[in-house]
Design a protein around this motif. Sequence first.
Motif, short mmCIF file in Angstrom:
data_model
loop_
_atom_site.label_atom_id
_atom_site.label_comp_id
_atom_site.label_asym_id
_atom_site.label_seq_id
_atom_site.Cartn_x
_atom_site.Cartn_y
_atom_site.Cartn_z
N ARG A 89 9.63 -53.01 13.07
CA ARG A 89 8.97 -53.81 14.09
C ARG A 89 7.78 -53.06 14.67
NH1 ARG A 89 12.99 -54.37 18.49
NH2 ARG A 89 13.37 -52.22 17.83
N THR A 90 6.90 -53.82 15.29
CA THR A 90 5.80 -53.23 16.04
C THR A 90 6.19 -53.13 17.51
OG1 THR A 90 4.77 -55.36 16.52
CG2 THR A 90 4.11 -54.26 14.47
N THR A 91 5.44 -52.34 18.24
CA THR A 91 5.69 -52.23 19.68
C THR A 91 5.51 -53.58 20.36
OG1 THR A 91 4.96 -49.93 19.70
CG2 THR A 91 4.96 -51.09 21.80
N ILE A 92 4.49 -54.32 19.91
CA ILE A 92 4.23 -55.64 20.52
C ILE A 92 5.42 -56.57 20.31
CG2 ILE A 92 2.80 -57.71 20.37
CD1 ILE A 92 0.44 -55.90 19.72
N ALA A 93 6.00 -56.56 19.11
CA ALA A 93 7.16 -57.41 18.83
C ALA A 93 8.35 -56.99 19.69
CB ALA A 93 7.52 -57.34 17.36
N ALA A 94 8.54 -55.68 19.84
CA ALA A 94 9.67 -55.18 20.63
C ALA A 94 9.50 -55.51 22.11
CB ALA A 94 9.80 -53.67 20.44
N LEU A 95 8.26 -55.54 22.58
CA LEU A 95 8.01 -55.87 23.98
C LEU A 95 8.45 -57.29 24.31
CD1 LEU A 95 4.49 -54.26 24.56
CD2 LEU A 95 6.67 -53.51 25.53
N GLY A 96 8.50 -58.14 23.31
CA GLY A 96 8.91 -59.52 23.53
C GLY A 96 10.38 -59.77 23.30
N GLY A 97 11.13 -58.71 22.97
CA GLY A 97 12.54 -58.89 22.66
C GLY A 97 13.47 -58.17 23.62
N ALA A 98 14.75 -58.11 23.23
CA ALA A 98 15.77 -57.52 24.09
C ALA A 98 15.65 -56.02 24.24
CB ALA A 98 17.16 -57.87 23.53
N THR A 99 14.89 -55.38 23.34
CA THR A 99 14.79 -53.92 23.37
C THR A 99 13.62 -53.41 24.20
OG1 THR A 99 13.50 -53.96 21.32
CG2 THR A 99 15.89 -53.70 21.11
N VAL A 100 12.94 -54.28 24.93
CA VAL A 100 11.77 -53.86 25.70
C VAL A 100 12.10 -52.72 26.66
CG1 VAL A 100 12.19 -55.72 27.38
CG2 VAL A 100 9.94 -54.63 27.24
N GLY A 101 13.26 -52.78 27.28
CA GLY A 101 13.64 -51.74 28.24
C GLY A 101 13.80 -50.38 27.60
N TYR A 102 14.24 -50.36 26.36
CA TYR A 102 14.42 -49.08 25.67
C TYR A 102 13.08 -48.40 25.41
CZ TYR A 102 19.20 -50.65 24.88
OH TYR A 102 20.49 -51.09 25.06
N LEU A 103 12.02 -49.18 25.22
CA LEU A 103 10.71 -48.59 25.00
C LEU A 103 10.26 -47.83 26.25
CD1 LEU A 103 8.78 -51.40 23.09
CD2 LEU A 103 10.31 -49.62 22.21
N VAL A 104 10.49 -48.44 27.41
CA VAL A 104 10.20 -47.73 28.66
C VAL A 104 11.10 -46.51 28.77
CG1 VAL A 104 10.13 -47.93 31.17
CG2 VAL A 104 9.51 -49.90 29.75
N GLY A 105 12.34 -46.68 28.37
CA GLY A 105 13.29 -45.57 28.40
C GLY A 105 12.88 -44.42 27.51
N TYR A 106 12.21 -44.71 26.40
CA TYR A 106 11.70 -43.65 25.54
C TYR A 106 10.74 -42.75 26.30
CZ TYR A 106 13.48 -45.70 21.15
OH TYR A 106 14.28 -46.17 20.13
N LEU A 107 9.81 -43.36 27.01
CA LEU A 107 8.83 -42.58 27.77
C LEU A 107 9.50 -41.77 28.87
CD1 LEU A 107 6.14 -45.39 28.14
CD2 LEU A 107 5.99 -43.40 26.62
N VAL A 108 10.36 -42.41 29.62
CA VAL A 108 11.03 -41.74 30.73
C VAL A 108 11.95 -40.63 30.23
CG1 VAL A 108 12.63 -42.04 32.66
CG2 VAL A 108 10.89 -43.78 32.20
N SER A 109 12.69 -40.91 29.16
CA SER A 109 13.66 -39.92 28.67
C SER A 109 12.98 -38.68 28.10
CB SER A 109 14.58 -40.54 27.63
OG SER A 109 13.87 -40.91 26.46
N ALA A 110 11.84 -38.87 27.46
CA ALA A 110 11.11 -37.71 26.93
C ALA A 110 10.65 -36.82 28.07
CB ALA A 110 9.91 -38.18 26.10
N TRP A 111 10.15 -37.43 29.14
CA TRP A 111 9.69 -36.67 30.30
C TRP A 111 10.87 -35.97 30.99
CZ3 TRP A 111 10.14 -35.79 35.44
CH2 TRP A 111 9.07 -35.17 36.09
N VAL A 112 11.95 -36.71 31.21
CA VAL A 112 13.12 -36.16 31.89
C VAL A 112 13.72 -35.01 31.08
CG1 VAL A 112 15.51 -36.64 32.56
CG2 VAL A 112 13.68 -38.23 33.19
N ALA A 113 13.88 -35.21 29.77
CA ALA A 113 14.45 -34.16 28.92
C ALA A 113 13.61 -32.89 29.00
CB ALA A 113 14.53 -34.64 27.47
N GLY A 114 12.30 -33.03 28.95
CA GLY A 114 11.43 -31.87 29.01
C GLY A 114 11.43 -31.19 30.36
N ALA A 115 11.43 -32.00 31.43
CA ALA A 115 11.41 -31.45 32.78
C ALA A 115 12.65 -30.60 33.05
CB ALA A 115 11.30 -32.58 33.80
N ILE A 116 13.80 -31.07 32.60
CA ILE A 116 15.04 -30.32 32.81
C ILE A 116 15.13 -29.14 31.85
CG2 ILE A 116 17.57 -30.43 32.78
CD1 ILE A 116 17.34 -33.37 33.55
N ALA A 117 14.82 -29.38 30.59
CA ALA A 117 14.99 -28.34 29.56
C ALA A 117 14.13 -27.11 29.85
CB ALA A 117 14.64 -28.90 28.19
#
Length: 202
Positions: A89-117
């Motif tokens: 899938r493309t990001t645009i397709a995912a933004l219109g589906g049930a997984t949209v929240g996970y895409l935001v979670g990808y950004l947040v989780s990468a930052w959080v993992a790095g900040a703590i690590a």
Amino acid sequence: MTTAQPAGTNPGKSRNTTATDIAYIAVFAAIIIVLGFVAIPVGAAGVPIVLQNAAVILAGLVLGRRRGLATAAIFLAVGLALPVLAGGRTTIAALGGATVGYLVGYLVSAWVAGAIAYTAPFRTNRGAALGILIVAGYVALFFQYLFGVFGMMWRLDMTFGAAWAAQVPFLLPDAVKVALMIAIAAAVHAAFPDLRRARARA
């Protein structure tokens, strides 16, 4: 006529650090993209088990919050034009589906993992460092779930409890994947201690 540089600065070293950062970010973005070819459909909501979410966390654990966030952002940016997300899938397709929240979670989780690590004492206390990496990995995973739940509530009109219940099939697989990413991150930091110092100097 030459212009004096401020004391303690080294333009050449700064450029080298920036180039190295770009290389690290590109490599990890490529890894995340390659892992998009692995997707196992599961659960009533149709959200697949993927390896990309764990790879995003790995980027944060290894590269730190800024480079980890940049890696996730570039991965999603590439997905605007190419089908690099899990399941082709493309990001645009995912933004219109049930997984949209996970895409935001990808950004947040990468930052959080790095900040703590990157608070871990990699050079002085490897046991404590491993403990911090474990915390970083699983807290980052929690944020992926949290934003995924919000996305499912929005797109699928699910209740908060029902959206959390939909995460249950992923708990064990994700726990195993993140444990593997933590082990890889610990090995990388042990082998390349300059990863953290280079980021601090930058």
